[in-house]
Write an enzyme that holds these catalytic residues in place. Sequence first.
Site, PDB file in Angstrom:
ATOM      1  CG  ASN A 195      -3.991   6.060  -1.140  1.00 38.58           C
ATOM      2  OD1 ASN A 195      -3.222   6.983  -1.379  1.00 38.58           O
ATOM      3  ND2 ASN A 195      -3.555   4.828  -0.957  1.00 38.58           N
ATOM      4  CB  CYS A 197      -0.529   5.679   2.770  1.00 36.74           C
ATOM      5  SG  CYS A 197      -0.993   4.690   4.208  1.00 36.74           S
ATOM      6  CD  GLU A 199      -0.464   4.355  -1.158  1.00 33.92           C
ATOM      7  OE1 GLU A 199      -1.052   3.282  -0.950  1.00 33.92           O
ATOM      8  OE2 GLU A 199      -0.327   5.235  -0.283  1.00 33.92           O
ATOM      9  N   PRO A 365       3.149   2.103   1.052  1.00 35.82           N
ATOM     10  CG  PRO A 365       1.801   2.542   2.892  1.00 35.82           C
ATOM     11  CD  PRO A 365       1.893   2.777   1.421  1.00 35.82           C
ATOM     12  CB  THR A 366       4.784  -2.430   0.986  1.00 32.91           C
ATOM     13  OG1 THR A 366       6.073  -1.916   1.358  1.00 32.91           O
ATOM     14  CG2 THR A 366       4.426  -1.926  -0.405  1.00 32.91           C
TER      15      THR A 366
END
Length: 526
Positions: A195, A197, A199, A365-366
């Site tokens: 995806n 980012c 992760e 990354p949240t």
Amino acid sequence: MQQSKLSGYNFSHVREEGAHIKTTNGKASGPLSFMSLFDQTGEVISQASRRGAQLGAMNVSHPDIEKFINFKSSLNQRNERLVEEYSRNLKRINSELNGTKYEKVLKKTLMDDQLTHFNVSVLFTDEFMEAVCEDKEWGLVSPTTGCVVKTVRAKDILRKVAEQAWESGDPGAMFLSAINKDNMVKYLEYIEVSNPCGEVPLLTNESCILASLNLKKYYNSVSNEIDYELLKENTKLLTRFLEDVVEVTEAPLLKINEKTKSLRRLGLGVLGWADLLIDLGIPYDSDDALELGKYLSWFISFHSWETSFELAKERGHFSAYEKELADMGVVYKVLYESPYGISEINKDDIYNIGVRNVATTSIAPTGSIAILGGVNSSIEPFFALAYKRNITEGVGNIAKDSIFEINPALESKLKEAGYTKDETFEILEHVNSNGTLSGCNLVSRELQVLFKIANEIHWKRHVDMQAAWQTYVSNAISKTVNLPENSRVEDIYNIFIYMWEMGIKGSTVYRNNSKSFQILEQPEGK
């Protein structure tokens, strides 16, 4: 119409620029032309103020890999034409652009505005990294013919990646061998992309459901310990919740819906790691922090995998599971091979019954939910103790607004340490001006170490922390290695090698101020 666009693409299978096209007797435009086209879709497809986020990846053996590496740090054809046109227009009024200081500023501005909806990553294999370490030649292979079209020095390719990462923060790195070591369903497909980012490495047409645990909420201030019983309970509950979300979610495309439901990939992660360490009084770059990170990685993964097994007994294993073919190493290392504990579930039962999900944990990354939760994002250290957050609408390098944020834990720690009101005021003034405790003589060495910010942590410790958490996480981790502005290209070159040696699945390196526009800005001192 509003629709989010969060996609990852592997351009490695697109024929190289200039390759012969039999049907038209023409020449291929190459994969980079498609990246520019897809980037435009991110400009027009949005969800609220969030624009499309995409990842473009290319295998290090593709003939266009050198162009790909430079793609975000050199002018594309359209912007080259703009510079030429601007220069011609200046000459009409007896002015000049070429060779002036304004030419560099203009080009930098245009480059930073290219592929603004794309992260780019180079896909490295173990074979390539070994060629780097042994200083061997590396063949670039045409995806059309399967033949080597060019031979280069492997070290030179990695150095080009390091140079461009130094220049602009791109490309990042993804390590395919590490990613596929935890791929339970190699019999279906070799994972080649993630995806946006990084992760969640994904199969073609697969998607993933994500959620995160706020680690700060599990700190018990009375005992000065982590409430593991509550963390266990919430891990099991959230795993079930995510599984239910998979069940009720319907993707707009049938092939995505079918692949997602046949694998049921989950991504349970964390945020507030830096905040938890502050509460516990553990410096981010200490051995104790690394050991605790590895343990929490195991603890959360352990209870999520046990829950996935319980769900398999209740509802059946994920439909793509074939016990004779599945590589259960990603499950077994958590449940039966760690030094922290062994599951009471019989190993043969896991094999015969299977699990409900192809993966259960991931660390995203949240960014947005960390703001809502009032904690630091993901497993990142604090970017700064005071900083300006620029707010954009996802188009262009323009801040529509900004807010100034101060670390909420610092003042309480100063009070706890016995600083007077006047001393605290002076310390906070220093932080407001510099973003760090460094250089503030009023503050003890112990507190300065505890509150180190991202650029003050050695790059090896950044990688070590990601490696510690990656030990038991079944998907991957979105993490940035932050570097001070005066870092060297050689540092970044060595970081990529060390990432590979430590078994990292993917990461990015960002040298402070390497872009003309940053979402977070640290004060520069007065």
